[in-house]
Design a protein around this motif. Structure first.
Motif, PDB file in Angstrom:
ATOM      1  N   GLY A  66       0.807  -1.218   0.000  1.00 49.81           N
ATOM      2  CA  GLY A  66       0.000   0.000   0.000  1.00 49.81           C
ATOM      3  C   GLY A  66       0.838   1.264   0.000  1.00 49.81           C
ATOM      4  O   GLY A  66       2.022   1.250  -0.296  1.00 49.81           O
ATOM      5  N   SER A  67       0.173   2.367   0.347  1.00 51.78           N
ATOM      6  CA  SER A  67       0.856   3.653   0.354  1.00 51.78           C
ATOM      7  C   SER A  67       1.762   3.765   1.578  1.00 51.78           C
ATOM      8  O   SER A  67       1.578   3.085   2.578  1.00 51.78           O
ATOM      9  CB  SER A  67      -0.163   4.797   0.349  1.00 51.78           C
ATOM     10  N   VAL A  68       2.753   4.626   1.475  1.00 48.17           N
ATOM     11  CA  VAL A  68       3.732   4.804   2.548  1.00 48.17           C
ATOM     12  C   VAL A  68       3.061   5.436   3.758  1.00 48.17           C
ATOM     13  O   VAL A  68       2.308   6.397   3.638  1.00 48.17           O
ATOM     14  CB  VAL A  68       4.905   5.685   2.072  1.00 48.17           C
ATOM     15  N   ARG A  69       3.334   4.859   4.920  1.00 43.95           N
ATOM     16  CA  ARG A  69       2.871   5.412   6.197  1.00 43.95           C
ATOM     17  C   ARG A  69       4.096   5.632   7.063  1.00 43.95           C
ATOM     18  O   ARG A  69       5.083   4.917   6.944  1.00 43.95           O
ATOM     19  CB  ARG A  69       1.914   4.454   6.890  1.00 43.95           C
ATOM     20  N   ARG A  70       4.021   6.622   7.977  1.00 44.25           N
ATOM     21  CA  ARG A  70       5.177   6.927   8.801  1.00 44.25           C
ATOM     22  C   ARG A  70       4.795   7.206  10.239  1.00 44.25           C
ATOM     23  O   ARG A  70       3.704   7.687  10.530  1.00 44.25           O
ATOM     24  CB  ARG A  70       5.976   8.090   8.222  1.00 44.25           C
ATOM     25  N   VAL A  71       5.739   6.892  11.119  1.00 44.85           N
ATOM     26  CA  VAL A  71       5.610   7.171  12.541  1.00 44.85           C
ATOM     27  C   VAL A  71       6.920   7.807  12.984  1.00 44.85           C
ATOM     28  O   VAL A  71       7.999   7.310  12.661  1.00 44.85           O
ATOM     29  CB  VAL A  71       5.365   5.884  13.363  1.00 44.85           C
ATOM     30  N   VAL A  72       6.813   8.913  13.716  1.00 45.12           N
ATOM     31  CA  VAL A  72       7.993   9.604  14.229  1.00 45.12           C
ATOM     32  C   VAL A  72       8.051   9.403  15.731  1.00 45.12           C
ATOM     33  O   VAL A  72       7.045   9.523  16.430  1.00 45.12           O
ATOM     34  CB  VAL A  72       7.920  11.118  13.899  1.00 45.12           C
ATOM     35  N   GLY A  73       9.229   9.078  16.243  1.00 41.72           N
ATOM     36  CA  GLY A  73       9.413   8.924  17.682  1.00 41.72           C
ATOM     37  C   GLY A  73      10.149   7.643  18.008  1.00 41.72           C
ATOM     38  O   GLY A  73      10.641   6.950  17.123  1.00 41.72           O
ATOM     39  N   ASP A  74      10.194   7.309  19.303  1.00 42.68           N
ATOM     40  CA  ASP A  74      10.985   6.159  19.742  1.00 42.68           C
ATOM     41  C   ASP A  74      10.247   4.824  19.655  1.00 42.68           C
ATOM     42  O   ASP A  74      10.782   3.793  20.035  1.00 42.68           O
ATOM     43  CB  ASP A  74      11.536   6.383  21.147  1.00 42.68           C
ATOM     44  N   LEU A  75       9.006   4.829  19.154  1.00 43.24           N
ATOM     45  CA  LEU A  75       8.223   3.613  18.895  1.00 43.24           C
ATOM     46  C   LEU A  75       7.868   2.847  20.168  1.00 43.24           C
ATOM     47  O   LEU A  75       7.601   1.650  20.126  1.00 43.24           O
ATOM     48  CB  LEU A  75       8.948   2.677  17.914  1.00 43.24           C
ATOM     49  N   SER A  76       7.836   3.539  21.293  1.00 41.95           N
ATOM     50  CA  SER A  76       7.630   2.853  22.570  1.00 41.95           C
ATOM     51  C   SER A  76       6.207   2.341  22.772  1.00 41.95           C
ATOM     52  O   SER A  76       6.006   1.378  23.509  1.00 41.95           O
ATOM     53  CB  SER A  76       8.035   3.758  23.735  1.00 41.95           C
ATOM     54  N   ASP A  77       5.220   2.946  22.126  1.00 42.47           N
ATOM     55  CA  ASP A  77       3.843   2.474  22.254  1.00 42.47           C
ATOM     56  C   ASP A  77       3.547   1.560  21.069  1.00 42.47           C
ATOM     57  O   ASP A  77       3.047   1.987  20.023  1.00 42.47           O
ATOM     58  CB  ASP A  77       2.881   3.653  22.300  1.00 42.47           C
ATOM     59  N   HIS A  78       3.872   0.295  21.218  1.00 43.59           N
ATOM     60  CA  HIS A  78       3.808  -0.656  20.117  1.00 43.59           C
ATOM     61  C   HIS A  78       2.424  -0.725  19.470  1.00 43.59           C
ATOM     62  O   HIS A  78       2.326  -0.764  18.247  1.00 43.59           O
ATOM     63  CB  HIS A  78       4.227  -2.052  20.586  1.00 43.59           C
ATOM     64  N   ASP A  79       1.365  -0.735  20.264  1.00 37.83           N
ATOM     65  CA  ASP A  79       0.010  -0.819  19.708  1.00 37.83           C
ATOM     66  C   ASP A  79      -0.294   0.374  18.812  1.00 37.83           C
ATOM     67  O   ASP A  79      -0.849   0.213  17.717  1.00 37.83           O
ATOM     68  CB  ASP A  79      -1.035  -0.907  20.820  1.00 37.83           C
TER      69      ASP A  79
END
Length: 101
Positions: A66-79
């Motif tokens: 699919g299309s590109v999705r992004r998350v910024v940060g330390d990824l600590s909230d896995h859900d």
């Protein structure tokens, strides 16, 4: 379904190290056997970061499917990371309700 993830970091900073650790944890749990990922240090590969319009680190991209999705940060909230990337569905509860449980 095979997910293709790319994590952009800036050297061994505290936030970058935490993001790598959290991505590793997710790859051994919810993403096990259905995702492949690589890590790009923007200090060593600035052209790759620029090509993906990454200007803040750490940033995790879901490049496929699919299309590109992004998350910024330390990824600590896995859900929340998995939901933001379109890999899982959020429970439908508000953030306040989720924190209570």
């Amino acid at each position: 379904m095979q997910y293709v993830l790319r994590l952009f970091v800036a050297g061994p900073s505290e936030h970058s190290t935490a993001a790598i650790r959290n991505l590793w944890a997710m790859s051994r749990g919810p993403l096990k056997s259905n995702a492949k990922f690589d890590i790009v240090d923007v200090r060593l590969n600035p052209e790759t970061a620029e090509a993906h319009n990454v200007f803040i680190t750490p940033t995790l991209l879901n490049l496929a499917p699919g299309s590109v999705r992004r998350v910024v940060g330390d990824l600590s909230d896995h859900d929340h990371v998995l939901a933001a990337l379109g890999i899982t569905q959020r429970s439908g509860k508000s953030d306040a309700e989720e924190k209570i449980l």
